[in-house]
Structures are given as C-alpha cells and as structure tokens.
Design a protein around this motif. Sequence first.
Motif, PDB file in Angstrom:
ATOM      1  N   SER A   7       0.802  -1.230   0.000  1.00 47.97           N
ATOM      2  CA  SER A   7       0.000   0.000   0.000  1.00 47.97           C
ATOM      3  C   SER A   7       0.833   1.278   0.000  1.00 47.97           C
ATOM      4  CB  SER A   7      -0.947   0.008   1.208  1.00 47.97           C
ATOM      5  OG  SER A   7      -0.224  -0.091   2.415  1.00 47.97           O
ATOM      6  N   SER A   8       2.065   1.214   0.494  1.00 51.84           N
ATOM      7  CA  SER A   8       2.842   2.445   0.669  1.00 51.84           C
ATOM      8  C   SER A   8       3.945   2.653  -0.356  1.00 51.84           C
ATOM      9  CB  SER A   8       3.464   2.463   2.071  1.00 51.84           C
ATOM     10  OG  SER A   8       4.417   1.429   2.213  1.00 51.84           O
ATOM     11  N   MET A   9       4.190   1.668  -1.215  1.00 46.58           N
ATOM     12  CA  MET A   9       5.334   1.731  -2.130  1.00 46.58           C
ATOM     13  C   MET A   9       5.326   2.967  -3.047  1.00 46.58           C
ATOM     14  SD  MET A   9       7.949  -0.380  -2.760  1.00 46.58           S
ATOM     15  CE  MET A   9       9.375   0.040  -3.729  1.00 46.58           C
ATOM     16  N   PRO A  10       4.208   3.309  -3.702  1.00 45.46           N
ATOM     17  CA  PRO A  10       4.237   4.492  -4.574  1.00 45.46           C
ATOM     18  C   PRO A  10       4.586   5.774  -3.825  1.00 45.46           C
ATOM     19  CG  PRO A  10       2.348   3.114  -5.092  1.00 45.46           C
ATOM     20  CD  PRO A  10       2.938   2.574  -3.829  1.00 45.46           C
ATOM     21  N   LEU A  11       4.093   5.916  -2.599  1.00 49.54           N
ATOM     22  CA  LEU A  11       4.425   7.093  -1.799  1.00 49.54           C
ATOM     23  C   LEU A  11       5.887   7.082  -1.386  1.00 49.54           C
ATOM     24  CD1 LEU A  11       1.249   7.426   0.445  1.00 49.54           C
ATOM     25  CD2 LEU A  11       2.187   9.214  -1.032  1.00 49.54           C
ATOM     26  N   ASP A  12       6.437   5.903  -1.148  1.00 48.61           N
ATOM     27  CA  ASP A  12       7.831   5.796  -0.751  1.00 48.61           C
ATOM     28  C   ASP A  12       8.752   6.209  -1.894  1.00 48.61           C
ATOM     29  OD1 ASP A  12       9.559   4.739   1.562  1.00 48.61           O
ATOM     30  OD2 ASP A  12      10.449   3.747  -0.174  1.00 48.61           O
ATOM     31  N   ILE A  13       8.394   5.818  -3.119  1.00 48.98           N
ATOM     32  CA  ILE A  13       9.191   6.209  -4.284  1.00 48.98           C
ATOM     33  C   ILE A  13       9.147   7.725  -4.470  1.00 48.98           C
ATOM     34  CG2 ILE A  13       9.170   6.191  -6.817  1.00 48.98           C
ATOM     35  CD1 ILE A  13       8.802   3.247  -6.764  1.00 48.98           C
ATOM     36  N   ALA A  14       7.951   8.306  -4.324  1.00 49.33           N
ATOM     37  CA  ALA A  14       7.816   9.760  -4.467  1.00 49.33           C
ATOM     38  C   ALA A  14       8.667  10.474  -3.422  1.00 49.33           C
ATOM     39  CB  ALA A  14       6.353  10.166  -4.323  1.00 49.33           C
ATOM     40  N   LYS A  15       8.612  10.005  -2.193  1.00 45.04           N
ATOM     41  CA  LYS A  15       9.391  10.597  -1.109  1.00 45.04           C
ATOM     42  C   LYS A  15      10.890  10.503  -1.406  1.00 45.04           C
ATOM     43  CE  LYS A  15      10.350   7.930   2.217  1.00 45.04           C
ATOM     44  NZ  LYS A  15      11.835   7.954   2.080  1.00 45.04           N
ATOM     45  N   THR A  16      11.340   9.334  -1.830  1.00 48.19           N
ATOM     46  CA  THR A  16      12.758   9.121  -2.099  1.00 48.19           C
ATOM     47  C   THR A  16      13.259  10.059  -3.190  1.00 48.19           C
ATOM     48  OG1 THR A  16      12.661   6.794  -1.446  1.00 48.19           O
ATOM     49  CG2 THR A  16      14.462   7.439  -2.894  1.00 48.19           C
ATOM     50  N   ARG A  17      12.506  10.178  -4.262  1.00 46.39           N
ATOM     51  CA  ARG A  17      12.962  10.993  -5.394  1.00 46.39           C
ATOM     52  C   ARG A  17      12.920  12.489  -5.085  1.00 46.39           C
ATOM     53  NH1 ARG A  17      11.539   7.918 -11.097  1.00 46.39           N
ATOM     54  NH2 ARG A  17      12.538   5.950 -10.497  1.00 46.39           N
ATOM     55  N   ILE A  18      11.920  12.920  -4.335  1.00 50.46           N
ATOM     56  CA  ILE A  18      11.833  14.335  -3.980  1.00 50.46           C
ATOM     57  C   ILE A  18      12.968  14.718  -3.030  1.00 50.46           C
ATOM     58  CG2 ILE A  18      10.476  16.022  -2.675  1.00 50.46           C
ATOM     59  CD1 ILE A  18       7.965  14.725  -3.883  1.00 50.46           C
ATOM     60  N   GLN A  19      13.267  13.847  -2.065  1.00 47.42           N
ATOM     61  CA  GLN A  19      14.292  14.172  -1.082  1.00 47.42           C
ATOM     62  C   GLN A  19      15.704  14.084  -1.655  1.00 47.42           C
ATOM     63  OE1 GLN A  19      13.166  11.480   2.110  1.00 47.42           O
ATOM     64  NE2 GLN A  19      11.945  13.054   3.102  1.00 47.42           N
ATOM     65  N   ASN A  20      15.873  13.336  -2.732  1.00 44.54           N
ATOM     66  CA  ASN A  20      17.196  13.213  -3.339  1.00 44.54           C
ATOM     67  C   ASN A  20      17.392  14.148  -4.521  1.00 44.54           C
ATOM     68  OD1 ASN A  20      19.791  11.629  -3.466  1.00 44.54           O
ATOM     69  ND2 ASN A  20      19.030  11.237  -5.544  1.00 44.54           N
ATOM     70  N   MET A  21      16.332  14.835  -4.972  1.00 40.87           N
ATOM     71  CA  MET A  21      16.422  15.621  -6.209  1.00 40.87           C
ATOM     72  C   MET A  21      17.329  16.831  -6.050  1.00 40.87           C
ATOM     73  SD  MET A  21      12.805  17.688  -6.446  1.00 40.87           S
ATOM     74  CE  MET A  21      12.316  18.890  -5.220  1.00 40.87           C
ATOM     75  N   ARG A  22      17.874  17.257  -7.174  1.00 44.04           N
ATOM     76  CA  ARG A  22      18.682  18.471  -7.241  1.00 44.04           C
ATOM     77  C   ARG A  22      17.929  19.527  -8.039  1.00 44.04           C
ATOM     78  NH1 ARG A  22      24.161  17.262  -5.998  1.00 44.04           N
ATOM     79  NH2 ARG A  22      24.566  15.029  -5.823  1.00 44.04           N
ATOM     80  N   HIS A  23      18.260  20.768  -7.794  1.00 40.21           N
ATOM     81  CA  HIS A  23      17.681  21.874  -8.554  1.00 40.21           C
ATOM     82  C   HIS A  23      18.624  22.234  -9.698  1.00 40.21           C
ATOM     83  CE1 HIS A  23      15.190  22.052  -5.025  1.00 40.21           C
ATOM     84  NE2 HIS A  23      14.479  23.047  -5.517  1.00 40.21           N
ATOM     85  N   VAL A  24      18.080  22.371 -10.899  1.00 38.83           N
ATOM     86  CA  VAL A  24      18.857  22.771 -12.071  1.00 38.83           C
ATOM     87  C   VAL A  24      18.427  24.187 -12.455  1.00 38.83           C
ATOM     88  CG1 VAL A  24      19.439  22.272 -14.463  1.00 38.83           C
ATOM     89  CG2 VAL A  24      18.988  20.386 -12.861  1.00 38.83           C
ATOM     90  N   ASP A  25      19.364  25.132 -12.349  1.00 38.94           N
ATOM     91  CA  ASP A  25      19.070  26.547 -12.611  1.00 38.94           C
ATOM     92  C   ASP A  25      17.912  27.030 -11.744  1.00 38.94           C
ATOM     93  OD1 ASP A  25      21.063  26.669 -14.577  1.00 38.94           O
ATOM     94  OD2 ASP A  25      19.673  25.947 -16.133  1.00 38.94           O
TER      95      ASP A  25
END
Length: 299
Positions: A225-243
């Motif tokens: 039940s939580s896997m899609p939310l976990d992926i979203a959390k992981t990618r948002i917290q690891n993302m970088r800002h470009v310009d």
Amino acid sequence: MTSTKLPLPTGIKFVFGGTAGMSATMFVHPFDLVKSRMQLSGEGGAVKKNKTSFHALARVLRNEGFLGLYTGLTAGLFRQATYATTRLGVYTTLFDMMQSPDGQPPSFTTKILCGITAGAFGAVVGTPAEISLIRMTVDGSLPLEQRRGYKNVFNALYRICVEEGVFTMWRGCGPTVFRAMVVNAAQLATYSQSKQLLLSTGFFKDGISCHFCASMISGFVTALSSMPLDIAKTRIQNMRHVDGIPQYRGVLDVWVKTAHQEGFRSLWKGFSPYYLRIGPHTVLSFIVLEQLKKLYYVL
C-alpha cells in the motif's frame, strides 16, 4: 479474559518504541540501501544501472565491499531514534487511551486512526533523518562529481543546513507524512488486528511465533500500500535543482513522470528489498517491543 496490567508509563512507551526500531534497523539496513538505489535507478527514463534487486546488491558488494551495505547506518539509526520513538510512543499511548475500562482493545477503525495520527507525528519529527538516510544510501551509486560525501548523519544535517538552508531538512515532508500515515495505518493497525485474530483461533499463544506471523502479514500489507508514496518521497528528497528549478513539483508530478517515462509498474520498483526490509523490520520491531514490555512487567 481481561488484562489487569497497568498501562506502561508514557516515557517508557517512547523509549521502548525507539529501542525496538533501532534494534531492527541494525539487521535490515542493507535492504533499505538496496531499496533506495532501486527506486532511483532508471529515473527519468535513463539507462537502469540496477536491473533487479539482486543486481543492485551485487554492484554494492563488488564496488563498495560488504561494509558498503551499511553506508548511512548512522542516519538509519537516527531516523529510528526520532521517527520510531515518536510513532510507536504515540501509537501505544493512544491505544491504551482508547481501550475500554475492562481492558478490551479498541476497534479496528480506531486502531487505524491511532496509526495514522502516530505516523503523522513521527514523520514530521523524523524527516531530517529521512533525507540524510536517502542521500547517504544512494551516494555510492552516483558519479564521483555528484557525490555529497557525508561522513555521518550529523555531518549530513549540518551541511544540508549550511549549503541548502534549514528548511531543506523538511523537503518532501508532505509525502513523508502521507507515506507514514499509510504505513502506520497499515502496519500498526493490521499488526494489532492480525495478532488478535491469530490468538482467537486457539492455535497461537501470545509469544514470538504469534508476533512473527502477525508482523509478516502486517509487513506485506504495508509494503503493497505504501510503495508508490515511498518512491515519491525518495525521489523528492534526493532531487537536485537545475538553474533553480526543482526536478519534481510534488507527489503527483513524480507519479506521472515515473509512470510515463518508466512504466506504471515502476511505482512499485524495488518492492522485493522494500518488503524484505519492511517485513523483517516490522517483525523485529514488534518482537523487541513485546519482549521489552514483558521484561518491564517482570522487573
């Protein structure tokens, strides 16, 4: 038969919750690391470095050695010290408050509401450690020029504050809270309900075998039940800002981009290590928690 035991003191509930979570993390941290790397593999339609969880595990062992599986352990332990202490402490406190005067457990719906509340509180407190954990566990899979090179969780928190601002420690707090609410509603409530149902069959006694079976049932429901939310959390917290532009605008943006670029099933990418992490972690956490409770009443 009703219980005559006095409720645990509130402070003890929080201590036991944190101790249980940290104890379990010592065993399942490698699965957390593999899960994080799988969730970021092939991001944005790029070539997948890790085709399967076993491939990811083999890459870590080959490139970083056995100790590489425990990269970010300090963040994992600190996460449990903050997140698990809060959520299990709040849940057990609410659970005891909602019991009837004769000791009967609360309804399944009440258990879910207690789990959701506990998860939300725990997630807010634990988000800084969560961000540190994600970044530290995936660092070894990045090109050298992109690695952050945090030495430990406290170095990570310090550098995040200095280099990106204090509020960055709560980046992705929204999806972290939503995930925690789903995880705790599923994990804590289904554990309590599964344990209650297993005991009612007459085949189980209130011991480790019952706790193990209830935890494995709870872990599977939680992971699914939580896997899609976990992926979203992981990618948002690891993302970088470009310009100055963030890679993702929110949970829905992660889901849409992931499903479009990598396929709908990618929302459950890394399910095997996720369940192998969350299942045993659930088992070990609740077994340790139950044994600590029994020890408390014996002493």
